[in-house]
Design an enzyme around this catalytic site. Structure first.
Site, short mmCIF file in Angstrom:
data_model
loop_
_atom_site.label_atom_id
_atom_site.label_comp_id
_atom_site.label_asym_id
_atom_site.label_seq_id
_atom_site.Cartn_x
_atom_site.Cartn_y
_atom_site.Cartn_z
N ASP A 144 0.84 -1.19 0.00
CA ASP A 144 0.00 0.00 0.00
C ASP A 144 0.89 1.25 0.00
OD1 ASP A 144 -2.08 1.76 0.29
OD2 ASP A 144 -3.03 0.68 1.94
N ASP B 52 -3.38 2.43 -5.83
CA ASP B 52 -2.18 2.51 -4.98
C ASP B 52 -2.01 1.30 -4.06
OD1 ASP B 52 -4.25 2.90 -3.25
OD2 ASP B 52 -3.48 4.71 -2.33
N GLU B 53 -2.61 0.17 -4.40
CA GLU B 53 -2.71 -0.94 -3.44
C GLU B 53 -2.82 -2.26 -4.18
OE1 GLU B 53 -6.08 -1.85 -0.22
OE2 GLU B 53 -6.03 0.16 -1.06
#
Length: 402
Positions: free
Chosen positions: A9, A99-100
């Site tokens: 993350d 983003d993960e």
DNA sequence: TCTGGGGTCCTAGGACCC
DNA sequence: TCTGGGGTCCTAGGACCC
């Protein structure tokens, strides 16, 4: 099973990209977004600034913050670069958002080392090669890995040992809000029932949770609280919808203004659809009224389309049906979402036909191969209606469904 | 806290079919 | 003419996530 699932993350993603690209922002509180906070750097979070917070409140909390407008293209590019490192780390990568991602590093011991070593190296690579801070949680299940990364933020690494005792000791003291899928509504229901920690959920039993939250949510929550989470990391999940929306502010808008916004939204989303090579069968119109209540209206086609004019026509029809509602309540947001996506383009099959039965039979065979027997039935109806002069068999992608 | 833009998944009723 | 069970698809709403 050992702890081989990584939840990776990026920290304060948009804000970190801004700090990377402008050294003057490093070490300073940075807020991305104007009207609403899209991302806040950890320096800004120290003052209480949070995502989704109103811009005015954010500036009150942290007057010396640097507020920058979002640069979505830069974030997409950074995301692609980071995901390339993910895929270079493990063949099994499941993206969760921009983003993960989850990575399963099972079976990589001999080539790449233990999971915690892989995770440490991944963080170092993203830091040096892309210039962004990454937090990684490592555990036996997705749920534990996700919670671990949340607790390790920012710029951290947390490994949950894979024995039942360690996992339970890790999980049970945590607040129910830590569970992935428990938001404000569910948390309020659980608190009202006296359930505050994950351990209390586990002790409460499935029946109680089902009664409080419904069948699916209750079972799901009970399974997670009792540490049963067999969900595998799945690579290559396909997207289910694509959309575009625009907030309109509080000002009253004329019908012409609203139509102009709608047209721009449809064009924007159809451009993205074309780039992705996708067609859609269902168009959803999303509205938010003056009181911020929401409504959706949808309409489905029999076959997928990738035509802008078709989608726009459908969207306009849905909007027209809502005109009285809008006139009465005002409109503060309009959006379009396309679902039932296909990579089938709804293309027409151009076939020669000169009136000879043999040529027609051949054409029908091709249609059957490509579209299935039902297409033949529909085409036969059209053929009877229009007559044998019809030059091609249409596939009628624009025809509304039921 | 006066509120962006992008998504996922689940529920539930009704139409329709076998 | 009435009745049953099972399934799919469509539409609308809602919770949740980043």
């Amino acid at each position: 099973l050992p702890s081989t699932i990584l939840h990776a993350d990026l920290d304060a993603f948009f804000a970190s990209v801004e700090q990377r690209d402008d050294p003057a922002l490093r070490g300073r509180p940075v807020i991305v977004g104007g009207g609403v906070v899209l991302a806040a750097s950890y320096e800004a979070r120290a003052f209480g600034v949070r995502g989704a917070m109103g811009g005015r409140r954010a500036r009150t909390l942290c007057p010396h913050a640097v507020v920058v407008p979002p640069r979505m293209k830069a974030y997409s590019a950074a995301s692609r670069a980071v995901f390339a490192v993910f895929r270079d780390t493990s063949p099994l990568v499941e993206g969760v958002s921009i983003d993960e991602a989850f990575l399963d590093v099972r079976g990589l011991e001999r080539i790449a080392g233990a999971p915690h070593e892989i995770a440490a190296r991944l963080r170092a690579r993203v830091r040096t090669e892309i210039g962004l801070p990454l937090t990684v949680g490592v555990a036996r299940t997705k749920h534990l890995a996700k919670i671990a990364s949340g607790l390790a933020k920012p710029d951290g690494l947390l490994v949950v040992a894979d024995d039942p005792r360690s996992e339970r000791d890790f999980l049970h003291p945590l607040a129910v809000e830590r569970i992935w899928g428990v938001g404000p509504k569910s948390a309020a229901v659980l608190h009202a029932a006296g359930l505050n920690t994950i351990g209390e959920l586990a002790a409460a039993g499935e029946d109680v949770l089902v009664a409080l939250l419904g069948r699916h949510a209750g079972r799901h929550l009970h399974r997670l609280a009792t540490n049963h989470d067999p969900r595998p990391v799945r690579a290559g999940r396909r997207r289910r919808s694509m959309g575009s929306q625009s907030a309109l502010g509080r000002r009253a808008r004329s019908e012409a203004e609203i139509d102009a916004v709608l047209m721009a939204l449809v064009e924007r989303v159809m451009r993205r659809m074309r780039r992705a090579g996708l067609g859609c069968r269902t168009v959803v119109l999303r509205l938010r009224f003056g009181d911020y209540a929401r409504a959706t209206r949808s309409s489905s086609l029999r076959r997928a389309t990738r035509r802008t004019d078709t989608v726009l026509g459908l969207a306009r029809g849905l909007l027209a049906a809502c005109a009285p509602l809008i006139a009465e309540r005002g409109l503060t947001l309009i959006g379009i979402s396309l679902t039932s996506l296909t990579d089938d383009d709804g293309a027409q099959l151009e076939l020669p036909f000169d009136g000879r039965p043999a040529v027609l039979d051949d054409a029908l065979d091709q249609v059957r191969d490509r579209f299935g027997a039902n297409a033949i039935r529909r085409a036969a109806l059209v053929h009877r209606t229009i007559g044998p002069a019809m030059p091609t068999l249409p596939d009628r992608p624009d025809e509304p469904g039921r």
